[in-house]
Design a protein around this motif. Structure first.
Motif, PDB file in Angstrom:
ATOM      1  N   GLU A  37      42.478  37.908  33.729  1.00 16.21           N
ATOM      2  CA  GLU A  37      43.838  38.419  33.882  1.00 16.21           C
ATOM      3  C   GLU A  37      43.904  39.552  34.897  1.00 16.21           C
ATOM      4  O   GLU A  37      44.876  39.678  35.640  1.00 16.21           O
ATOM      5  CB  GLU A  37      44.373  38.880  32.523  1.00 16.21           C
ATOM      6  CG  GLU A  37      44.464  37.780  31.470  1.00 16.21           C
ATOM      7  CD  GLU A  37      45.300  36.606  31.938  1.00 16.21           C
ATOM      8  OE1 GLU A  37      46.273  36.823  32.689  1.00 16.21           O
ATOM      9  OE2 GLU A  37      44.975  35.460  31.567  1.00 16.21           O
ATOM     10  N   LYS A  38      42.868  40.362  34.950  1.00 18.09           N
ATOM     11  CA  LYS A  38      42.835  41.446  35.930  1.00 18.09           C
ATOM     12  C   LYS A  38      42.639  40.892  37.342  1.00 18.09           C
ATOM     13  O   LYS A  38      43.179  41.435  38.307  1.00 18.09           O
ATOM     14  CB  LYS A  38      41.723  42.432  35.587  1.00 18.09           C
ATOM     15  CG  LYS A  38      42.007  43.265  34.344  1.00 18.09           C
ATOM     16  CD  LYS A  38      40.912  44.296  34.105  1.00 18.09           C
ATOM     17  CE  LYS A  38      41.235  45.147  32.874  1.00 18.09           C
ATOM     18  NZ  LYS A  38      40.181  46.161  32.617  1.00 18.09           N
ATOM     19  N   ILE A  39      41.854  39.828  37.451  1.00 14.50           N
ATOM     20  CA  ILE A  39      41.659  39.200  38.765  1.00 14.50           C
ATOM     21  C   ILE A  39      42.976  38.624  39.272  1.00 14.50           C
ATOM     22  O   ILE A  39      43.322  38.759  40.453  1.00 14.50           O
ATOM     23  CB  ILE A  39      40.585  38.093  38.678  1.00 14.50           C
ATOM     24  CG1 ILE A  39      39.216  38.707  38.378  1.00 14.50           C
ATOM     25  CG2 ILE A  39      40.515  37.303  39.989  1.00 14.50           C
ATOM     26  CD1 ILE A  39      38.120  37.699  38.132  1.00 14.50           C
ATOM     27  N   LYS A  40      43.744  38.009  38.372  1.00 18.95           N
ATOM     28  CA  LYS A  40      45.038  37.438  38.762  1.00 18.95           C
ATOM     29  C   LYS A  40      46.000  38.503  39.275  1.00 18.95           C
ATOM     30  O   LYS A  40      46.877  38.219  40.095  1.00 18.95           O
ATOM     31  CB  LYS A  40      45.679  36.718  37.567  1.00 18.95           C
ATOM     32  CG  LYS A  40      44.998  35.435  37.161  1.00 18.95           C
ATOM     33  CD  LYS A  40      45.720  34.826  35.969  1.00 18.95           C
ATOM     34  CE  LYS A  40      45.057  33.532  35.500  1.00 18.95           C
ATOM     35  NZ  LYS A  40      45.743  32.969  34.312  1.00 18.95           N
ATOM     36  N   GLU A  41      45.841  39.718  38.785  1.00 17.83           N
ATOM     37  CA  GLU A  41      46.744  40.802  39.151  1.00 17.83           C
ATOM     38  C   GLU A  41      46.425  41.392  40.521  1.00 17.83           C
ATOM     39  O   GLU A  41      47.248  42.095  41.108  1.00 17.83           O
ATOM     40  CB  GLU A  41      46.666  41.914  38.085  1.00 17.83           C
ATOM     41  CG  GLU A  41      47.652  43.059  38.269  1.00 17.83           C
ATOM     42  CD  GLU A  41      49.105  42.651  38.099  1.00 17.83           C
ATOM     43  OE1 GLU A  41      49.972  43.446  38.474  1.00 17.83           O
ATOM     44  OE2 GLU A  41      49.363  41.540  37.608  1.00 17.83           O
ATOM     45  N   LEU A  42      45.253  41.091  41.074  1.00 21.43           N
ATOM     46  CA  LEU A  42      44.859  41.670  42.359  1.00 21.43           C
ATOM     47  C   LEU A  42      45.798  41.222  43.478  1.00 21.43           C
ATOM     48  O   LEU A  42      46.210  40.062  43.538  1.00 21.43           O
ATOM     49  CB  LEU A  42      43.426  41.251  42.706  1.00 21.43           C
ATOM     50  CG  LEU A  42      42.300  41.783  41.806  1.00 21.43           C
ATOM     51  CD1 LEU A  42      40.967  41.172  42.236  1.00 21.43           C
ATOM     52  CD2 LEU A  42      42.235  43.295  41.853  1.00 21.43           C
ATOM     53  N   ASP A  43      46.121  42.158  44.347  1.00 19.48           N
ATOM     54  CA  ASP A  43      46.953  41.841  45.504  1.00 19.48           C
ATOM     55  C   ASP A  43      46.148  40.959  46.457  1.00 19.48           C
ATOM     56  O   ASP A  43      45.103  41.369  46.959  1.00 19.48           O
ATOM     57  CB  ASP A  43      47.366  43.136  46.212  1.00 19.48           C
ATOM     58  CG  ASP A  43      48.320  42.881  47.358  1.00 19.48           C
ATOM     59  OD1 ASP A  43      48.952  41.811  47.369  1.00 19.48           O
ATOM     60  OD2 ASP A  43      48.416  43.751  48.243  1.00 19.48           O
ATOM     61  N   GLY A  44      46.622  39.742  46.695  1.00 22.80           N
ATOM     62  CA  GLY A  44      45.898  38.795  47.526  1.00 22.80           C
ATOM     63  C   GLY A  44      45.359  37.617  46.746  1.00 22.80           C
ATOM     64  O   GLY A  44      44.936  36.623  47.334  1.00 22.80           O
ATOM     65  N   VAL A  45      45.383  37.703  45.411  1.00 20.25           N
ATOM     66  CA  VAL A  45      44.946  36.599  44.554  1.00 20.25           C
ATOM     67  C   VAL A  45      46.172  35.891  43.996  1.00 20.25           C
ATOM     68  O   VAL A  45      47.067  36.520  43.446  1.00 20.25           O
ATOM     69  CB  VAL A  45      44.059  37.104  43.399  1.00 20.25           C
ATOM     70  CG1 VAL A  45      43.755  35.967  42.423  1.00 20.25           C
ATOM     71  CG2 VAL A  45      42.761  37.688  43.941  1.00 20.25           C
ATOM     72  N   MET A  46      46.212  34.575  44.147  1.00 20.90           N
ATOM     73  CA  MET A  46      47.354  33.782  43.693  1.00 20.90           C
ATOM     74  C   MET A  46      47.148  33.192  42.309  1.00 20.90           C
ATOM     75  O   MET A  46      48.097  32.850  41.629  1.00 20.90           O
ATOM     76  CB  MET A  46      47.636  32.655  44.689  1.00 20.90           C
ATOM     77  CG  MET A  46      47.967  33.132  46.083  1.00 20.90           C
ATOM     78  SD  MET A  46      48.141  31.758  47.233  1.00 20.90           S
ATOM     79  CE  MET A  46      48.367  32.663  48.763  1.00 20.90           C
ATOM     80  N   GLY A  47      45.899  33.048  41.909  1.00 25.09           N
ATOM     81  CA  GLY A  47      45.628  32.474  40.602  1.00 25.09           C
ATOM     82  C   GLY A  47      44.145  32.262  40.402  1.00 25.09           C
ATOM     83  O   GLY A  47      43.337  32.439  41.311  1.00 25.09           O
ATOM     84  N   VAL A  48      43.788  31.881  39.173  1.00 25.25           N
ATOM     85  CA  VAL A  48      42.402  31.603  38.816  1.00 25.25           C
ATOM     86  C   VAL A  48      42.352  30.296  38.046  1.00 25.25           C
ATOM     87  O   VAL A  48      43.190  30.047  37.175  1.00 25.25           O
ATOM     88  CB  VAL A  48      41.806  32.736  37.956  1.00 25.25           C
ATOM     89  CG1 VAL A  48      40.419  32.358  37.452  1.00 25.25           C
ATOM     90  CG2 VAL A  48      41.734  34.037  38.752  1.00 25.25           C
ATOM     91  N   VAL A  49      41.391  29.458  38.380  1.00 24.82           N
ATOM     92  CA  VAL A  49      41.227  28.165  37.719  1.00 24.82           C
ATOM     93  C   VAL A  49      39.757  28.002  37.370  1.00 24.82           C
ATOM     94  O   VAL A  49      38.879  28.305  38.178  1.00 24.82           O
ATOM     95  CB  VAL A  49      41.667  27.001  38.632  1.00 24.82           C
ATOM     96  CG1 VAL A  49      41.422  25.665  37.950  1.00 24.82           C
ATOM     97  CG2 VAL A  49      43.136  27.140  39.009  1.00 24.82           C
ATOM     98  N   GLU A  50      39.491  27.516  36.169  1.00 27.74           N
ATOM     99  CA  GLU A  50      38.124  27.200  35.764  1.00 27.74           C
ATOM    100  C   GLU A  50      38.038  25.688  35.595  1.00 27.74           C
ATOM    101  O   GLU A  50      38.596  25.130  34.661  1.00 27.74           O
ATOM    102  CB  GLU A  50      37.768  27.916  34.465  1.00 27.74           C
ATOM    103  CG  GLU A  50      37.751  29.436  34.601  1.00 27.74           C
ATOM    104  CD  GLU A  50      37.374  30.143  33.317  1.00 27.74           C
ATOM    105  OE1 GLU A  50      36.235  29.968  32.852  1.00 27.74           O
ATOM    106  OE2 GLU A  50      38.238  30.866  32.770  1.00 27.74           O
TER     107      GLU A  50
END
Length: 488
Positions: free
Chosen positions: A48-61
């Motif tokens: 969730e913190k990675i998703k919040e980073l400016d420049g990150v659009m999403g995370v998928v596993e």
């Protein structure tokens, strides 16, 4: 420019830290829009913190990978990440990741692990040259227009040079695929590329064109095969090169390895490829392409509608790269791909939905995201539209999927074909027949594109979005810091 690089530098640092640090990362590769991490402990990343980073659009596993979607700047960000992890382009092979899947020793666990690695090798072999294949296909289409309009003569020097530009990547495809496959397998890319050069040598191709046989065994002939445009034989060849080279180096004296090992590897792998594995895999490739074409001919409109209704969900989970080699195999075997033509409409659908939000909203930040997402999708990349706008409001994504299904139905109904892998607006030249130039097929493609775009735009504008809707946050509200500290 300096600020941009500085941002990527900081972003790469934050991504690595939130994934669990360098010690939790086995390796990282990238595709067109995603950093694809192989991690050791999948409980460490703070998603969730990675998703919040400016420049990150999403995370998928998915596919045994931890995928961070960063958009078109992925190459620059990857270089920053790779530099921090001391990973070079030459060492970016698929690792033997340590994860929950690897610890599962059951039959299904092993099957899942091996399947993920198999798909990873195939996609890793094809993925780096997708944009080059797309560019070459468009050049072919434009050359067809120039010749049919008599701007360029088929007997002239200009035609010879431009045709060479368009054909080179397809002619030398076995060399390129072999080189990439060897890198994925952590093998010998140059030695594998030589095998590719052997099987597309002019004398071999001439023998194949003349219908010559290598030798006969009773009444069965072993024919020469034309390997230009082929994919799968070189992936297997890359594996054979790695295994044979490693085995030879385990017992051959270091004094003669430099000469003896290449002689044996080139001789053995080239022979096996030309006589056995090549013909078998080329036959398999033809069977796959013709089988897919037969399936489409059974009921292309329904097939197109169903595929397109759900295709972008595969993009969301990063699984669409498993299908792309099927398109490439179509182009390599048949010279065209009906499936690629069908899927092209889904890119336009996402663009139309994002554009609908941009036009309707009065919020400056949403408008900027919407236009940026639409422009990116017009250029063939949907992730900015999907993650920036459509999924975060949900309804635009539904509208895009509905419009894409209609586009797929029309594509199948009209029998639209495609001669290059790139779709959307920028890919319209891909629908030009390289032999006949602009035909009805091109105008049908324009019609499908227009209908899909307008329908996605209209549905989104009327139902899919209003300024009272709340955009889904990139992450949940921050948790109690005291509890987080206890966990850490």
């Amino acid at each position: 420019m300096k600020n941009k690089k500085k941002d990527y530098h900081e972003l790469s640092k934050q991504i690595i830290e939130l994934i669990g640090g360098e010690d939790n990362i086995d390796n990282v590769i990238h595709c067109v829009t995603r950093l694809r991490f192989y991690i050791k402990d999948d409980t460490q990343p703070k998603t969730e913190k990675i998703k919040e980073l400016d420049g990150v659009m999403g995370v998928v596993e998915a596919g045994g990978q931890y995928q961070v979607v960063v958009g078109p700047a992925v190459d620059d960000i990857y270089k920053e990440v790779a530099a921090r992890l001391s990973i070079s382009e030459d060492s970016s092979s698929d690792p033997e990741p340590v994860s929950a899947l690897d610890e599962d020793s059951s039959v299904f666990g092993k099957m899942g692990r091996n399947f993920n690695r198999f798909i990873g090798i195939i996609t890793g072999s094809v993925m780096p040259i997708i944009s080059i294949l797309a560019a070459a296909g468009i050049i072919k289409g434009l050359l067809a227009v120039l010749t049919t309009t008599n701007v360029v003569s088929e007997t002239g020097t200009a035609y010879l040079i431009i045709n060479a530009m368009a054909d080179a990547v397809f002619y030398f495809l076995p060399v390129l695929i072999g080189f990439n496959a060897a890198k994925r397998l952590n093998g010998n890319p140059l030695l594998t590329a030589v095998i590719g050069g052997v099987i597309i040598h002019p004398t071999v191709l001439e023998a194949a064109d003349n219908g010559s046989s290598i030798f006969s065994l009773g009444s069965f002939d072993f024919p020469f095969i034309a390997y230009t445009y082929s994919i799968f034989p070189m992936i297997l060849a890359a594996w054979m090169v790695k295994k044979l080279e490693n085995w030879l180096k385990s017992w051959v004296s270091t004094y003669i390895q430099a000469i003896f090992v290449p002689i044996v590897v080139i001789g053995v792998v080239s022979t096996i490829t030309i006589i056995i594995t090549g013909p078998v895999l080329v036959g398999f490739s033809s069977l796959l392409a013709n089988g897919l074409e037969t399936m489409l001919n059974m009921n292309a409109p329904i097939f197109g509608a169903v595929i397109n209704a759900f295709y972008q969900l595969l993009v969301v989970f990063g699984l669409h790269w498993g299908i792309i080699p099927v398109y490439v195999n179509d182009f390599a075997t048949l010279g065209y791909s009906y499936l690629s033509a069908i899927v092209s409409a889904t890119i336009v659908g996402q663009a139309g939905a994002s554009l609908g939000v941009a036009v309707k909203t009065k919020k400056a930040d949403i408008k900027e995201l919407g236009y940026a997402g639409a422009f990116s999708a017009f250029c063939g990349i949907t992730e900015p539209a999907i993650y920036g706008i459509n999924l975060r409001f949900r309804r635009p994504f539904i509208c895009a999927s509905i419009a894409s299904a209609v586009g797929g139905f029309l594509t199948g109904l009209l029998g639209v074909n495609m001669w290059s892998i790139i779709g959307s607006i920028i890919g319209l030249p891909s629908f030009i027949d390289p032999e006949l130039g602009i035909t009805a097929n091109f105008w049908y493609a324009v019609l499908v594109t227009a209908v899909t775009l307008l329908l996605a735009f209209g549905l989104t504008y009327v139902w899919g979005y209003n300024d009272n809707m709340e955009m889904e946050k990139k992450r949940e509200k921050p948790k109690n810091p005291a509890k987080e500290n206890l966990k850490n």
